[in-house]
Design a protein around this motif. Structure first.
Motif, mmCIF file in Angstrom:
data_model
loop_
_atom_site.group_PDB
_atom_site.id
_atom_site.type_symbol
_atom_site.label_atom_id
_atom_site.label_comp_id
_atom_site.label_asym_id
_atom_site.label_seq_id
_atom_site.Cartn_x
_atom_site.Cartn_y
_atom_site.Cartn_z
ATOM 1 N N GLN A 77 -0.382 7.024 8.102
ATOM 2 C CA GLN A 77 -1.392 7.834 8.769
ATOM 3 C C GLN A 77 -2.498 6.959 9.353
ATOM 4 O O GLN A 77 -2.995 7.220 10.461
ATOM 5 C CB GLN A 77 -1.984 8.851 7.790
ATOM 6 N N SER A 78 -2.896 5.923 8.613
ATOM 7 C CA SER A 78 -3.927 5.005 9.120
ATOM 8 C C SER A 78 -3.437 4.305 10.379
ATOM 9 O O SER A 78 -4.167 4.194 11.373
ATOM 10 C CB SER A 78 -4.277 3.979 8.042
ATOM 11 N N ARG A 116 2.488 6.875 2.760
ATOM 12 C CA ARG A 116 1.964 7.915 3.641
ATOM 13 C C ARG A 116 0.561 7.607 4.151
ATOM 14 O O ARG A 116 0.267 7.803 5.330
ATOM 15 C CB ARG A 116 2.007 9.266 2.929
ATOM 16 N N GLU A 117 -0.294 7.131 3.255
ATOM 17 C CA GLU A 117 -1.639 6.790 3.690
ATOM 18 C C GLU A 117 -1.613 5.674 4.726
ATOM 19 O O GLU A 117 -2.371 5.688 5.699
ATOM 20 C CB GLU A 117 -2.487 6.379 2.494
ATOM 21 N N SER A 118 -0.720 4.718 4.511
ATOM 22 C CA SER A 118 -0.613 3.599 5.453
ATOM 23 C C SER A 118 -0.119 4.061 6.814
ATOM 24 O O SER A 118 -0.645 3.645 7.862
ATOM 25 C CB SER A 118 0.324 2.531 4.891
ATOM 26 N N GLN A 152 0.833 -1.195 0.000
ATOM 27 C CA GLN A 152 0.000 0.000 0.000
ATOM 28 C C GLN A 152 0.880 1.263 0.000
ATOM 29 O O GLN A 152 2.042 1.228 0.386
ATOM 30 C CB GLN A 152 -0.909 0.002 1.232
#
Length: 474
Positions: free
Chosen positions: A454-455, A450-452, A447
């Motif tokens: 943050q999650s 950055r999104e990972s 994945q």
């Protein structure tokens, strides 16, 4: 940093990366991350990060008409000038001292005073020693390119992902007026034959570097009446080959410097001439306009030179392990990268195994470097990297003792992070990571990084908050 001794780091993802000039024109996030802390490649990083040149390469395989390699010239600030040539061991000792004294140091380069690749043993011994001794520092090389094609694999293996090539022409008729001689594979060449060989080698080296994901900056010396009208053609050509940045520098040709051009009356370009050529070339390639034409032993921020503070006889004895220096440097560089947000209590450092630099796409045991990110409620910012020994060479090559030692080294290098993100991780390193207080995370394999992050941070913050509430109720 976070609770305990871990580093407290918060991001500001939208505001901490270069957003102008060469660092913004349609580049992906992995490329932006590569240049975010490189003062020569980013138009903003040079205000916050320092560089260091190690003078370990005295010999050259090309004689340029604008170059005179001088030693013990403390009062001159131009390429090719150094106060002392270092052995690889002395270079590494000096690099450690500078890293301890200047925590903003992000890049160490070899740029002379001759050509690094004309001194392969000295250069690669130094690069190998730096990679082991200073695992968090970027490595750079600047070269004329004559010996570059044969060196690309070795540079990539050592994690050198920024290379500068001095390319003054792509036409042998023009190039022949800039150089006296070329030395290649035991032959001394002159004129158009040697000039064409240099151009061919530069182009081949540039293409190979780009294919391997290395960012290439092209330096060109503006020489009035010789290559000034030709440089837009150079800029257009290097764009097609995948170069990242074009740095057009004014010729320095003063008689007291003892160069061929200086002694024979070749004039330097006027400021408006330099601006005109940069404007013309800017239609093809992003232009670097903040270059200071540094000495081959320069130390400090661009525009300053602290090299005289770090002569060998002035170096202090090593007072602490570099491990401690590295963690202190990471905290300071995280603060620089996040505009100070890294000191907030809700922030933390994490390490990411990623080959692409964009997704969590690498097995823990296959990583030769971990990307270090600062994560908080505001996002994730890449604040550095740690080069590590390869933990797993494959089942047929694994030596248990070597594996164990390498794993312990990796754990030591990552001891200040709260979590390690990777595509997969074996049971043994998983247990060792947990015992070291580092959370192994594989839930976000393949994945976007950055999104990972943050999650994961959001889930972690929620869990911490609920735990605090329960303790308060209790």
């Amino acid at each position: 940093m976070s609770s305990s001794a871990k580093t407290n780091t918060k991001s500001c993802a939208s505001s901490c990366h270069p957003s102008s000039g060469a660092a913004s024109a349609g580049l992906n996030r992995a490329t932006l991350d590569k240049v975010a802390q490189h003062p020569c490649y980013s138009p903003t990083a040079h205000h916050r990060y320092a560089r260091m040149h190690l003078a370990v390469a005295p010999a050259c395989n090309v004689q340029c008409h604008y170059c005179n390699r001088k030693f013990d010239c403390a009062n001159e600030s131009r390429p090719g000038v150094v106060s002392e040539v270092l052995s690889p061991n002395d270079a590494i000792r000096k690099a450690k001292a500078v890293a301890a004294a200047i925590p903003q140091l992000s890049v160490i380069g070899i740029a002379g005073p001759g050509d690094p690749l004309a001194n392969p043993t000295r250069t690669f011994d130094t690069l190998e020693g730096l990679r082991s001794a200073l695992p968090d520092v970027k490595l750079c090389v600047s070269t004329n390119g004559l010996a570059l094609p044969a060196s690309v694999d070795a540079l990539v293996k050592l994690g050198v992902d920024h290379v500068t090539i001095t390319m003054n022409a792509i036409d042998a008729h023009v190039s022949a007026n800039i150089y006296d001689w070329f030395y290649f594979e035991g032959r001394r060449l002159q004129g158009r034959q040697g000039a064409q060989l240099l151009i061919d080698q530069q182009i081949e080296g540039l293409r190979k570097l780009v294919e391997r994901g290395v960012l290439v900056k092209i330096n060109s010396v503006l020489i009035p009446g010789i290559n000034d009208a030709h440089l837009p053609e150079v800029s257009d050509a290097i764009r097609g080959m995948g170069a990242f940045l074009h740095n057009i520098m004014p010729l320095i040709a003063r008689p007291e410097h003892g160069t061929f051009f200086g002694l024979n009356g070749q004039r330097e370009p006027l400021p408006y001439e330099l601006d005109q050529v940069r404007d013309l070339c800017g239609g093809s390639m992003p232009q670097m306009s903040h270059c200071q034409q540094c000495r081959a032993d320069a130390v400090g921020m661009l525009g300053e030179d602290r090299s005289q503070e770090f002569n060998l006889e002035q170096l202090p004895p090593q007072s602490e392990p570099y491990h401690n220096t590295m963690q202190r440097r990471t905290r300071i560089q995280a603060a620089l990268s996040t505009q100070g947000a890294s000191e907030d209590e809700d922030a933390c450092l994490v390490a990411v195994a990623s080959e692409s630099g964009e997704a969590i796409d690498q097995h823990f045991g296959h990583a030769r470097r971990f990307h270090i990110y600062a994560v908080s409620s505001e996002g994730a910012v890449r604040v550095g990297e740690r080069h590590v020994p390869l933990y797993c060479h494959g089942a047929s090559e694994c030596d248990e003792s070597e594996q164990h030692n390498n794993l312990m080294t990796v754990l030591d290098l990552l001891s200040d992070v709260d979590a390690v993100f990777c595509a997969r991780v074996g049971m043994a390193p998983w247990q060792q990571l947990e015992e070291a207080g580092i959370a192994p995370v594989v839930d976000h394999a393949w994945q976007p990084i950055r999104e990972s992050l943050q999650s994961w941070w959001s889930q972690r913050a929620t869990a911490i908050s609920r735990s605090a509430i329960r303790r308060g109720v209790a």
